[in-house]
Structure formats: structure tokens, C-alpha cells
Design a protein around this motif. Structure first.
Motif, PDB file in Angstrom:
ATOM      1  N   MET A  97       0.839  -1.191   0.000  1.00 29.40           N
ATOM      2  CA  MET A  97       0.000   0.000   0.000  1.00 29.40           C
ATOM      3  C   MET A  97       0.877   1.245   0.000  1.00 29.40           C
ATOM      4  O   MET A  97       1.949   1.252   0.609  1.00 29.40           O
ATOM      5  N   ARG A  98       0.415   2.283  -0.676  1.00 28.78           N
ATOM      6  CA  ARG A  98       1.111   3.565  -0.717  1.00 28.78           C
ATOM      7  C   ARG A  98       0.093   4.681  -0.531  1.00 28.78           C
ATOM      8  O   ARG A  98      -1.079   4.523  -0.826  1.00 28.78           O
ATOM      9  N   MET A  99       0.570   5.853  -0.056  1.00 26.91           N
ATOM     10  CA  MET A  99      -0.310   6.989   0.160  1.00 26.91           C
ATOM     11  C   MET A  99      -0.253   7.932  -1.039  1.00 26.91           C
ATOM     12  O   MET A  99       0.819   8.316  -1.486  1.00 26.91           O
ATOM     13  N   CYS A 100      -1.420   8.297  -1.545  1.00 29.29           N
ATOM     14  CA  CYS A 100      -1.528   9.261  -2.640  1.00 29.29           C
ATOM     15  C   CYS A 100      -1.178  10.646  -2.092  1.00 29.29           C
ATOM     16  O   CYS A 100      -1.644  11.034  -1.023  1.00 29.29           O
ATOM     17  N   VAL A 101      -0.363  11.416  -2.824  1.00 26.38           N
ATOM     18  CA  VAL A 101      -0.006  12.759  -2.371  1.00 26.38           C
ATOM     19  C   VAL A 101      -1.139  13.750  -2.598  1.00 26.38           C
ATOM     20  O   VAL A 101      -1.092  14.861  -2.086  1.00 26.38           O
ATOM     21  N   GLY A 102      -2.169  13.344  -3.341  1.00 30.09           N
ATOM     22  CA  GLY A 102      -3.323  14.218  -3.571  1.00 30.09           C
ATOM     23  C   GLY A 102      -4.379  14.056  -2.503  1.00 30.09           C
ATOM     24  O   GLY A 102      -4.647  14.957  -1.719  1.00 30.09           O
ATOM     25  N   CYS A 103      -4.984  12.858  -2.442  1.00 26.38           N
ATOM     26  CA  CYS A 103      -6.103  12.624  -1.517  1.00 26.38           C
ATOM     27  C   CYS A 103      -5.647  12.094  -0.157  1.00 26.38           C
ATOM     28  O   CYS A 103      -6.447  11.991   0.762  1.00 26.38           O
ATOM     29  N   LYS A 104      -4.388  11.722  -0.028  1.00 27.90           N
ATOM     30  CA  LYS A 104      -3.806  11.219   1.226  1.00 27.90           C
ATOM     31  C   LYS A 104      -4.394   9.885   1.667  1.00 27.90           C
ATOM     32  O   LYS A 104      -4.309   9.524   2.831  1.00 27.90           O
ATOM     33  N   GLU A 105      -5.007   9.130   0.738  1.00 25.94           N
ATOM     34  CA  GLU A 105      -5.559   7.817   1.066  1.00 25.94           C
ATOM     35  C   GLU A 105      -4.547   6.729   0.747  1.00 25.94           C
ATOM     36  O   GLU A 105      -3.799   6.838  -0.211  1.00 25.94           O
ATOM     37  N   LEU A 106      -4.544   5.664   1.568  1.00 28.28           N
ATOM     38  CA  LEU A 106      -3.719   4.505   1.280  1.00 28.28           C
ATOM     39  C   LEU A 106      -4.435   3.650   0.247  1.00 28.28           C
ATOM     40  O   LEU A 106      -5.618   3.341   0.413  1.00 28.28           O
ATOM     41  N   LYS A 107      -3.717   3.308  -0.804  1.00 25.61           N
ATOM     42  CA  LYS A 107      -4.277   2.502  -1.878  1.00 25.61           C
ATOM     43  C   LYS A 107      -3.244   1.479  -2.313  1.00 25.61           C
ATOM     44  O   LYS A 107      -2.047   1.664  -2.090  1.00 25.61           O
ATOM     45  N   PRO A 108      -3.689   0.404  -2.960  1.00 28.43           N
ATOM     46  CA  PRO A 108      -2.722  -0.573  -3.476  1.00 28.43           C
ATOM     47  C   PRO A 108      -1.757   0.098  -4.450  1.00 28.43           C
ATOM     48  O   PRO A 108      -2.152   0.945  -5.258  1.00 28.43           O
ATOM     49  N   LYS A 109      -0.507  -0.249  -4.339  1.00 30.40           N
ATOM     50  CA  LYS A 109       0.560   0.344  -5.128  1.00 30.40           C
ATOM     51  C   LYS A 109       0.261   0.330  -6.631  1.00 30.40           C
ATOM     52  O   LYS A 109       0.532   1.292  -7.334  1.00 30.40           O
ATOM     53  N   LYS A 110      -0.340  -0.748  -7.122  1.00 37.18           N
ATOM     54  CA  LYS A 110      -0.613  -0.888  -8.553  1.00 37.18           C
ATOM     55  C   LYS A 110      -1.692   0.057  -9.060  1.00 37.18           C
ATOM     56  O   LYS A 110      -1.807   0.272 -10.255  1.00 37.18           O
ATOM     57  N   GLU A 111      -2.473   0.644  -8.166  1.00 36.67           N
ATOM     58  CA  GLU A 111      -3.539   1.557  -8.569  1.00 36.67           C
ATOM     59  C   GLU A 111      -3.057   3.002  -8.691  1.00 36.67           C
ATOM     60  O   GLU A 111      -3.815   3.864  -9.100  1.00 36.67           O
ATOM     61  N   LEU A 112      -1.810   3.265  -8.300  1.00 37.94           N
ATOM     62  CA  LEU A 112      -1.289   4.627  -8.277  1.00 37.94           C
ATOM     63  C   LEU A 112      -0.261   4.852  -9.376  1.00 37.94           C
ATOM     64  O   LEU A 112       0.386   3.921  -9.837  1.00 37.94           O
ATOM     65  N   LEU A 113      -0.127   6.114  -9.773  1.00 43.95           N
ATOM     66  CA  LEU A 113       0.955   6.504 -10.670  1.00 43.95           C
ATOM     67  C   LEU A 113       2.162   6.815  -9.801  1.00 43.95           C
ATOM     68  O   LEU A 113       2.035   7.430  -8.743  1.00 43.95           O
ATOM     69  N   ARG A 114       3.348   6.433 -10.237  1.00 41.78           N
ATOM     70  CA  ARG A 114       4.563   6.632  -9.451  1.00 41.78           C
ATOM     71  C   ARG A 114       5.421   7.706 -10.096  1.00 41.78           C
ATOM     72  O   ARG A 114       5.691   7.670 -11.287  1.00 41.78           O
ATOM     73  N   ILE A 115       5.878   8.657  -9.284  1.00 39.44           N
ATOM     74  CA  ILE A 115       6.740   9.746  -9.733  1.00 39.44           C
ATOM     75  C   ILE A 115       7.929   9.758  -8.777  1.00 39.44           C
ATOM     76  O   ILE A 115       7.734   9.755  -7.573  1.00 39.44           O
ATOM     77  N   VAL A 116       9.183   9.765  -9.267  1.00 41.36           N
ATOM     78  CA  VAL A 116      10.368   9.664  -8.417  1.00 41.36           C
ATOM     79  C   VAL A 116      11.453  10.628  -8.884  1.00 41.36           C
ATOM     80  O   VAL A 116      11.481  11.019 -10.038  1.00 41.36           O
ATOM     81  N   VAL A 117      12.344  11.016  -7.973  1.00 42.46           N
ATOM     82  CA  VAL A 117      13.527  11.785  -8.339  1.00 42.46           C
ATOM     83  C   VAL A 117      14.720  10.849  -8.265  1.00 42.46           C
ATOM     84  O   VAL A 117      15.073  10.359  -7.202  1.00 42.46           O
ATOM     85  N   LEU A 118      15.298  10.577  -9.392  1.00 42.47           N
ATOM     86  CA  LEU A 118      16.500   9.749  -9.470  1.00 42.47           C
ATOM     87  C   LEU A 118      17.709  10.658  -9.656  1.00 42.47           C
ATOM     88  O   LEU A 118      17.551  11.843  -9.957  1.00 42.47           O
ATOM     89  N   PRO A 119      18.928  10.152  -9.469  1.00 41.97           N
ATOM     90  CA  PRO A 119      20.115  10.992  -9.673  1.00 41.97           C
ATOM     91  C   PRO A 119      20.145  11.646 -11.051  1.00 41.97           C
ATOM     92  O   PRO A 119      20.733  12.706 -11.229  1.00 41.97           O
ATOM     93  N   THR A 120      19.471  11.050 -12.005  1.00 36.02           N
ATOM     94  CA  THR A 120      19.419  11.616 -13.356  1.00 36.02           C
ATOM     95  C   THR A 120      18.404  12.745 -13.459  1.00 36.02           C
ATOM     96  O   THR A 120      18.284  13.371 -14.498  1.00 36.02           O
ATOM     97  N   GLY A 121      17.645  12.996 -12.386  1.00 42.01           N
ATOM     98  CA  GLY A 121      16.662  14.064 -12.380  1.00 42.01           C
ATOM     99  C   GLY A 121      15.238  13.601 -12.611  1.00 42.01           C
ATOM    100  O   GLY A 121      14.321  14.402 -12.605  1.00 42.01           O
ATOM    101  N   VAL A 122      15.027  12.306 -12.811  1.00 41.76           N
ATOM    102  CA  VAL A 122      13.685  11.774 -12.995  1.00 41.76           C
ATOM    103  C   VAL A 122      12.942  11.845 -11.670  1.00 41.76           C
ATOM    104  O   VAL A 122      13.497  11.552 -10.620  1.00 41.76           O
ATOM    105  N   ILE A 123      11.657  12.233 -11.706  1.00 45.68           N
ATOM    106  CA  ILE A 123      10.861  12.419 -10.501  1.00 45.68           C
ATOM    107  C   ILE A 123       9.870  11.270 -10.337  1.00 45.68           C
ATOM    108  O   ILE A 123       9.264  10.835 -11.293  1.00 45.68           O
TER     109      ILE A 123
END
Length: 77
Positions: A8-34
């Protein structure tokens, strides 16, 4: 029979815990990817945009281009 745990992960919009597969993932990597988790809905995207959820989660500014790309991804399904 062993029951598989659903991550489970928390959505940064609605703050609800949802299954990871139902969410879009955005990350910051050393290359600058978010990468952060947000629901695949315009409501959650708008909440994350309005309350600066991405900036707070990433602890860095997020350009308008990133928001536009994320918005287009959600709208196009």
C-alpha cells in the motif's frame, strides 16, 4: 494457502492509502527523474497540484512541465 500481502502507498493528492498498482509513481532519481505516488484521477492530481503535494514529498521544486506531462498522462489513461 499463504495470502500475499498487497503493498500500500499513500496518494499525495487525496492522502488515502491505496494498493501500489492503482497509483501513478513519480520519483527523483540521480538523473533528475521524478517519482511519487498519486491516484490516476484528475481530482487527486488537482489536489496534489493545489497543495504542492509533489514539492512537499520530493522536498524540491517541481517544474510546470512535470505537472503538464503528468496531467496529460492521466487524461490519456
Amino acid at each position: 494457502m499463504k495470502v500475499k500481502k498487497i503493498p500500500m502507498r499513500m496518494c499525495v493528492g487525496c492522502k488515502e492509502l491505496k494498493p501500489k498498482k492503482e497509483l501513478l509513481r513519480i520519483v527523483v532519481l540521480p538523473t533528475g527523474v521524478i517519482e511519487v505516488y498519486v491516484c490516476d484521477s484528475m481530482d487527486c492530481f488537482n489536489k496534489a497540484y493545489e497543495n504542492h503535494g509533489l514539492e512537499k514529498s520530493l522536498k524540491r521544486p517541481v517544474s510546470k512541465d512535470v505537472y503538464e506531462a503528468l496531467k496529460a498522462q492521466i487524461e490519456n489513461g
